[in-house]
Write a protein that holds these residues in place. Structure first.
Motif, short mmCIF file in Angstrom:
data_model
loop_
_atom_site.label_atom_id
_atom_site.label_comp_id
_atom_site.label_asym_id
_atom_site.label_seq_id
_atom_site.Cartn_x
_atom_site.Cartn_y
_atom_site.Cartn_z
N GLY A 1 0.80 -1.23 0.00
CA GLY A 1 0.00 0.00 0.00
C GLY A 1 0.83 1.27 0.00
O GLY A 1 2.02 1.26 0.35
N LEU B 1 -6.37 7.01 4.19
CA LEU B 1 -7.53 7.76 4.63
C LEU B 1 -8.77 6.95 4.23
O LEU B 1 -8.96 6.67 3.04
CB LEU B 1 -7.56 9.14 3.97
CG LEU B 1 -8.53 10.14 4.58
CD1 LEU B 1 -8.08 10.56 5.99
CD2 LEU B 1 -8.68 11.38 3.70
N THR C 1 -2.08 8.56 3.57
CA THR C 1 -2.25 8.77 2.12
C THR C 1 -3.73 8.80 1.79
O THR C 1 -4.54 8.14 2.44
CB THR C 1 -1.57 7.64 1.31
OG1 THR C 1 -2.17 6.39 1.66
CG2 THR C 1 -0.07 7.58 1.59
N GLU D 1 -3.98 7.09 -5.19
CA GLU D 1 -5.12 6.19 -5.07
C GLU D 1 -4.71 4.72 -5.19
O GLU D 1 -4.86 3.94 -4.26
CB GLU D 1 -6.17 6.55 -6.12
CG GLU D 1 -7.43 5.72 -5.96
CD GLU D 1 -8.53 6.12 -6.92
OE1 GLU D 1 -8.28 6.96 -7.81
OE2 GLU D 1 -9.64 5.60 -6.77
C1 LIG Z 1 -12.83 2.01 2.21
C2 LIG Z 1 -12.04 3.13 1.60
C3 LIG Z 1 -12.34 4.43 1.96
C4 LIG Z 1 -11.63 5.48 1.42
N1 LIG Z 1 -11.92 6.75 1.82
C5 LIG Z 1 -11.22 7.78 1.30
C6 LIG Z 1 -11.52 9.11 1.72
O1 LIG Z 1 -12.37 9.37 2.56
N2 LIG Z 1 -10.82 10.13 1.15
C7 LIG Z 1 -9.85 9.88 0.21
O2 LIG Z 1 -9.24 10.84 -0.29
N3 LIG Z 1 -9.52 8.61 -0.16
C8 LIG Z 1 -10.19 7.57 0.36
N4 LIG Z 1 -9.86 6.28 -0.01
C9 LIG Z 1 -8.69 6.05 -0.89
C10 LIG Z 1 -7.41 5.73 -0.11
O3 LIG Z 1 -7.23 6.59 0.99
C11 LIG Z 1 -6.16 5.84 -1.01
O4 LIG Z 1 -6.29 4.97 -2.11
C12 LIG Z 1 -4.89 5.53 -0.24
O5 LIG Z 1 -3.75 5.97 -0.93
C13 LIG Z 1 -4.76 4.04 0.02
O6 LIG Z 1 -3.64 3.80 0.83
P1 LIG Z 1 -3.05 2.31 0.96
O7 LIG Z 1 -2.56 1.93 -0.42
O8 LIG Z 1 -1.96 2.46 1.97
O9 LIG Z 1 -4.16 1.44 1.43
C14 LIG Z 1 -10.57 5.22 0.50
C15 LIG Z 1 -10.29 3.90 0.13
C16 LIG Z 1 -11.01 2.87 0.68
C17 LIG Z 1 -10.68 1.45 0.27
#
Ligand SMILES: Cc1cc2nc3c(=O)[nH]c(=O)nc-3n(C[C@H](O)[C@H](O)[C@H](O)COP(=O)(O)O)c2cc1C
Length: 188
Positions: A19, A91, A128, A165
Motif C-alpha cells: 500500500g 484515509l 495517504t 489512489e
Molecule cells: C474504504 C475506503 C475508503 C476510502 N476513503 C477515502 C476518503 O475518505 N478520502 C480519500 O481521499 N480517499 C479515500 N480512499 C482512498 C485511499 O485513501 C487511497 O487509495 C490511499 O492511498 C490508500 O492507501 P493504501 O494503499 O496504503 O491502502 C478510500 C479507500 C477505501 C478502500
C-alpha cells in the motif's frame, strides 16, 4: 557521543500488501534503521483485534489491563516497550482505517489516569489519500492531535500525502517519501 537507539513501533493500517501508506512508512523505517534505531512494524488488518466493548473492567483495581482476549494481548507489550509510535494509514472516509481505529480504542485501558499508561512516547502520523486536496486530512489530523494530547505523547510530525489512489501511486510523490525519510533520519 553515539545517540541512544530508539524502539520504533509502526502500526500499518492498510490491508494492501504494498500500500501507499505502507511504502511511506517503510521510507521512514529505512532511514530510522540506518541511524541504528530498532524498528518493528505490525500489519494491523492481519490481526484479530476486537473494538473496545466498554466493559470498564480495566478500571477496577487489580484487574487485568484489558479483559478482551485477542491479538491485542501481544500488541500491548510492544506498545509499552516502544519509544516512538508511528501511525501509518490510508484515509478511509476521512479517518484512519477501521482496524487501526479498533486498535486505538483499545488504548482505553492505558489512558493517562490509569496505573499503566503510554505517557511520554513520541509519535508520528503518516497517511495517504486519493483526494488531491490537503484539507481531506483535516478530520484525521484533528483526531490524531487530540489523541496525542490526551495520551501525553510528543508529536514528531505528520506526512499527509494527497492524490494517491492505486497501489504504487506514491512512487510518483518522491518529495513526500523524502519527507518521511527525513523524519526517520533525524530521530533522537
Ligand atoms: C474504504 C475506503 C475508503 C476510502 N476513503 C477515502 C476518503 O475518505 N478520502 C480519500 O481521499 N480517499 C479515500 N480512499 C482512498 C485511499 O485513501 C487511497 O487509495 C490511499 O492511498 C490508500 O492507501 P493504501 O494503499 O496504503 O491502502 C478510500 C479507500 C477505501 C478502500
Amino acid at each position: 557521543m553515539r545517540k541512544k537507539p530508539l524502539h520504533i513501533l509502526i502500526l500499518l493500517g492498510s490491508a494492501r500488501e504494498d500500500g501507499n501508506s505502507t511504502r511511506l512508512a517503510f521510507a521512514f523505517a529505512d532511514a530510522a534503521s540506518l541511524q541504528g534505531h530498532a524498528v518493528q512494524s505490525i500489519r494491523v488488518p492481519a490481526l484479530a483485534i476486537a473494538p473496545c466493548d466498554g466493559c470498564n473492567r480495566c478500571w477496577k483495581p487489580a484487574s487485568v489491563p484489558c479483559a478482551l482476549r485477542d491479538d491485542m494481548e501481544a500488541v500491548y507489550p510492544l506498545l509499552r516497550a516502544a519509544d516512538v509510535l508511528v501511525f501509518a494509514t490510508p484515509l478511509h472516509f476521512y479517518s484512519w482505517s477501521a482496524p487501526l481505529k479498533s486498535l486505538v480504542d483499545r488504548f482505553y485501558c492505558l489512558a493517562p489516569s490509569r496505573k499503566r499508561t503510554l505517557k511520554g512516547k513520541q509519535t508520528l502520523l503518516l497517511a495517504t489519500a486519493a483526494d488531491d486536496r490537503p484539507a481531506a486530512f483535516a478530520g484525521l489530523q484533528a483526531t490524531y492531535r487530540l489523541i496525542a494530547g490526551f495520551m501525553g505523547w510528543k508529536p514528531l510530525g505528520e506526512v499527509l500525502v494527497p492524490g494517491v489512489e492505486k497501489e504504487g501511486d506514491i512512487a510518483r510523490s518522491p518529495r513526500f517519501l523524502a519527507r518521511a525519510a527525513a523524519l526517520g533520519a533525524r530521530l533522537r
